[in-house]
Scaffold this motif. Structure first.
Motif, mmCIF file in Angstrom:
data_model
loop_
_atom_site.group_PDB
_atom_site.id
_atom_site.type_symbol
_atom_site.label_atom_id
_atom_site.label_comp_id
_atom_site.label_asym_id
_atom_site.label_seq_id
_atom_site.Cartn_x
_atom_site.Cartn_y
_atom_site.Cartn_z
ATOM 1 N N GLY A 172 0.828 -1.205 0.000
ATOM 2 C CA GLY A 172 0.000 0.000 0.000
ATOM 3 C C GLY A 172 0.857 1.248 0.000
ATOM 4 O O GLY A 172 0.600 2.199 -0.749
ATOM 5 N N ALA A 173 1.902 1.264 0.826
ATOM 6 C CA ALA A 173 2.811 2.409 0.865
ATOM 7 C C ALA A 173 3.461 2.616 -0.499
ATOM 8 O O ALA A 173 3.589 3.752 -0.968
ATOM 9 C CB ALA A 173 3.873 2.208 1.946
ATOM 10 N N GLN A 174 3.852 1.539 -1.147
ATOM 11 C CA GLN A 174 4.466 1.665 -2.467
ATOM 12 C C GLN A 174 3.473 2.207 -3.490
ATOM 13 O O GLN A 174 3.823 3.022 -4.343
ATOM 14 C CB GLN A 174 5.037 0.325 -2.948
ATOM 15 N N ALA A 175 2.226 1.772 -3.394
ATOM 16 C CA ALA A 175 1.198 2.284 -4.309
ATOM 17 C C ALA A 175 1.016 3.791 -4.127
ATOM 18 O O ALA A 175 0.871 4.530 -5.108
ATOM 19 C CB ALA A 175 -0.116 1.544 -4.089
ATOM 20 N N VAL A 176 1.033 4.259 -2.878
ATOM 21 C CA VAL A 176 0.921 5.698 -2.621
ATOM 22 C C VAL A 176 2.142 6.413 -3.197
ATOM 23 O O VAL A 176 2.018 7.463 -3.824
ATOM 24 C CB VAL A 176 0.753 5.987 -1.117
ATOM 25 N N ARG A 177 3.334 5.850 -3.004
ATOM 26 C CA ARG A 177 4.551 6.452 -3.575
ATOM 27 C C ARG A 177 4.482 6.515 -5.093
ATOM 28 O O ARG A 177 4.886 7.513 -5.694
ATOM 29 C CB ARG A 177 5.782 5.650 -3.158
ATOM 30 N N ASP A 178 3.937 5.463 -5.703
ATOM 31 C CA ASP A 178 3.899 5.388 -7.167
ATOM 32 C C ASP A 178 2.842 6.300 -7.784
ATOM 33 O O ASP A 178 2.988 6.719 -8.930
ATOM 34 C CB ASP A 178 3.636 3.942 -7.625
ATOM 35 N N ASP A 179 1.761 6.581 -7.060
ATOM 36 C CA ASP A 179 0.679 7.399 -7.622
ATOM 37 C C ASP A 179 0.034 8.240 -6.531
ATOM 38 O O ASP A 179 -1.122 8.065 -6.181
ATOM 39 C CB ASP A 179 -0.362 6.505 -8.310
ATOM 40 N N ARG A 180 0.811 9.170 -6.010
ATOM 41 C CA ARG A 180 0.310 10.013 -4.919
ATOM 42 C C ARG A 180 -0.894 10.843 -5.333
ATOM 43 O O ARG A 180 -1.828 11.017 -4.565
ATOM 44 C CB ARG A 180 1.422 10.893 -4.356
ATOM 45 N N THR A 181 -0.905 11.322 -6.573
ATOM 46 C CA THR A 181 -2.036 12.119 -7.039
ATOM 47 C C THR A 181 -3.291 11.251 -7.158
ATOM 48 O O THR A 181 -4.380 11.664 -6.750
ATOM 49 C CB THR A 181 -1.707 12.796 -8.380
ATOM 50 N N GLY A 182 -3.162 10.055 -7.691
ATOM 51 C CA GLY A 182 -4.303 9.153 -7.794
ATOM 52 C C GLY A 182 -4.847 8.779 -6.424
ATOM 53 O O GLY A 182 -6.062 8.692 -6.223
ATOM 54 N N PHE A 183 -3.940 8.556 -5.475
ATOM 55 C CA PHE A 183 -4.346 8.218 -4.113
ATOM 56 C C PHE A 183 -5.155 9.369 -3.499
ATOM 57 O O PHE A 183 -6.230 9.156 -2.928
ATOM 58 C CB PHE A 183 -3.113 7.923 -3.261
ATOM 59 N N ALA A 184 -4.649 10.594 -3.642
ATOM 60 C CA ALA A 184 -5.351 11.748 -3.077
ATOM 61 C C ALA A 184 -6.676 11.994 -3.805
ATOM 62 O O ALA A 184 -7.678 12.334 -3.179
ATOM 63 C CB ALA A 184 -4.469 12.984 -3.152
ATOM 64 N N HIS A 185 -6.688 11.790 -5.105
ATOM 65 C CA HIS A 185 -7.894 12.076 -5.886
ATOM 66 C C HIS A 185 -9.070 11.192 -5.452
ATOM 67 O O HIS A 185 -10.201 11.677 -5.332
ATOM 68 C CB HIS A 185 -7.618 11.906 -7.378
ATOM 69 N N ILE A 186 -8.807 9.944 -5.197
ATOM 70 C CA ILE A 186 -9.914 9.065 -4.785
ATOM 71 C C ILE A 186 -10.513 9.530 -3.460
ATOM 72 O O ILE A 186 -11.718 9.423 -3.236
ATOM 73 C CB ILE A 186 -9.484 7.583 -4.741
ATOM 74 N N HIS A 187 -9.697 10.099 -2.599
ATOM 75 C CA HIS A 187 -10.224 10.611 -1.332
ATOM 76 C C HIS A 187 -11.035 11.878 -1.547
ATOM 77 O O HIS A 187 -12.075 12.066 -0.908
ATOM 78 C CB HIS A 187 -9.098 10.829 -0.329
ATOM 79 N N TRP A 188 -10.574 12.735 -2.416
ATOM 80 C CA TRP A 188 -11.366 13.932 -2.721
ATOM 81 C C TRP A 188 -12.727 13.506 -3.255
ATOM 82 O O TRP A 188 -13.748 14.078 -2.870
ATOM 83 C CB TRP A 188 -10.632 14.799 -3.735
ATOM 84 N N GLU A 189 -12.752 12.520 -4.124
ATOM 85 C CA GLU A 189 -14.032 12.055 -4.672
ATOM 86 C C GLU A 189 -14.908 11.433 -3.584
ATOM 87 O O GLU A 189 -16.120 11.637 -3.567
ATOM 88 C CB GLU A 189 -13.797 11.027 -5.776
ATOM 89 N N ASN A 190 -14.317 10.670 -2.689
ATOM 90 C CA ASN A 190 -15.081 10.002 -1.639
ATOM 91 C C ASN A 190 -15.544 10.948 -0.545
ATOM 92 O O ASN A 190 -16.602 10.753 0.054
ATOM 93 C CB ASN A 190 -14.261 8.883 -0.997
ATOM 94 N N TRP A 191 -14.750 11.933 -0.217
ATOM 95 C CA TRP A 191 -15.037 12.785 0.929
ATOM 96 C C TRP A 191 -15.855 14.022 0.594
ATOM 97 O O TRP A 191 -16.487 14.601 1.478
ATOM 98 C CB TRP A 191 -13.744 13.231 1.600
ATOM 99 N N ALA A 192 -15.792 14.484 -0.633
ATOM 100 C CA ALA A 192 -16.417 15.759 -0.977
ATOM 101 C C ALA A 192 -17.874 15.581 -1.399
ATOM 102 O O ALA A 192 -18.206 14.625 -2.092
ATOM 103 C CB ALA A 192 -15.645 16.424 -2.111
ATOM 104 N N PRO A 193 -18.720 16.517 -1.004
ATOM 105 C CA PRO A 193 -20.081 16.491 -1.537
ATOM 106 C C PRO A 193 -20.025 16.768 -3.044
ATOM 107 O O PRO A 193 -19.091 17.404 -3.528
ATOM 108 C CB PRO A 193 -20.787 17.638 -0.811
ATOM 109 N N PRO A 194 -21.004 16.300 -3.787
ATOM 110 C CA PRO A 194 -21.006 16.534 -5.234
ATOM 111 C C PRO A 194 -20.876 18.018 -5.566
ATOM 112 O O PRO A 194 -21.513 18.859 -4.934
ATOM 113 C CB PRO A 194 -22.365 15.993 -5.684
ATOM 114 N N GLY A 195 -20.011 18.314 -6.510
ATOM 115 C CA GLY A 195 -19.830 19.696 -6.948
ATOM 116 C C GLY A 195 -18.873 20.526 -6.112
ATOM 117 O O GLY A 195 -18.660 21.695 -6.389
ATOM 118 N N TRP A 196 -18.275 19.933 -5.098
ATOM 119 C CA TRP A 196 -17.405 20.703 -4.202
ATOM 120 C C TRP A 196 -16.108 21.136 -4.875
ATOM 121 O O TRP A 196 -15.553 22.170 -4.553
ATOM 122 C CB TRP A 196 -17.109 19.881 -2.955
#
Length: 173
Positions: free
Chosen positions: A23-47
């Motif tokens: 998991g740590a290696q996956a975050v190292r390899d694609d930090r932007t992708g890792f963060a993006h999925i959280h923005w999608e999961n955590w944000a209300p639609p349209g945020w």
């Protein structure tokens, strides 16, 4: 921190994911992708829109972002030692049973990570005045409607809490 119930562990999958070497290696390899999925999961639609995310994503290129992020989650589950420079603060937090200051706690009614059921113990952490609200997900914007909602929230908690006025650029509420 105690191990959470299965339902909460499922909502916090990313905590456990980062505690593994793969998991740590996956975050190292694609930090932007890792963060993006959280923005999608955590944000209300349209945020947020993609342009906003991409501007913020430049911060993920900071050389220590991955190490700091991984350590933060690993240390909270005792999968890494706390940073010795902040041990004094960790000790102080752990020794604090309750807070005696006035507080407002706003819980999102559709929070996919920490739903209202996960916050039942919050009132017991405060010895001072506490007002709480279970609120629907709101899109944060600079609109007059949002300022009106902010004033409504503030006034519903306590008349001692002033509304957030004036608006710096116009001087109006």
């Amino acid at each position: 921190m105690p191990t959470p119930p299965f339902a909460q562990a499922q909502r916090q999958w990313y905590h456990w994911f980062m505690a593994t070497a793969r998991g740590a290696q996956a975050v190292r390899d694609d930090r932007t992708g890792f963060a993006h999925i959280h923005w999608e999961n955590w944000a209300p639609p349209g945020w947020f829109d993609e342009a906003t995310f991409q501007r913020v994503a430049r911060a993920f290129d900071n050389p220590d972002w991955v190490d700091v992020t991984l350590h933060s989650y690993r240390a909270r589950w005792d999968e890494a030692e706390p940073d010795p420079r902040s041990q004094w603060l960790e000790d102080k937090v752990k020794a604090t049973a309750t807070l005696s200051l006035p507080a407002i706690y706003i819980q999102g009614s559709v929070d996919g990570v920490n739903p209202p059921s996960a916050s039942k113990a919050v009132p017991g952490k405060f010895a001072g005045p506490l007002r709480s609200s279970n609120s629907p997900a709101w899109v944060i914007s600079r609109s007059a409607r949002t300022r009106t909602r902010s004033r409504a929230i503030s006034s519903s908690f306590s008349p001692a809490i002033p509304p957030t006025c004036p608006t710096p650029s116009t001087g109006a509420c």
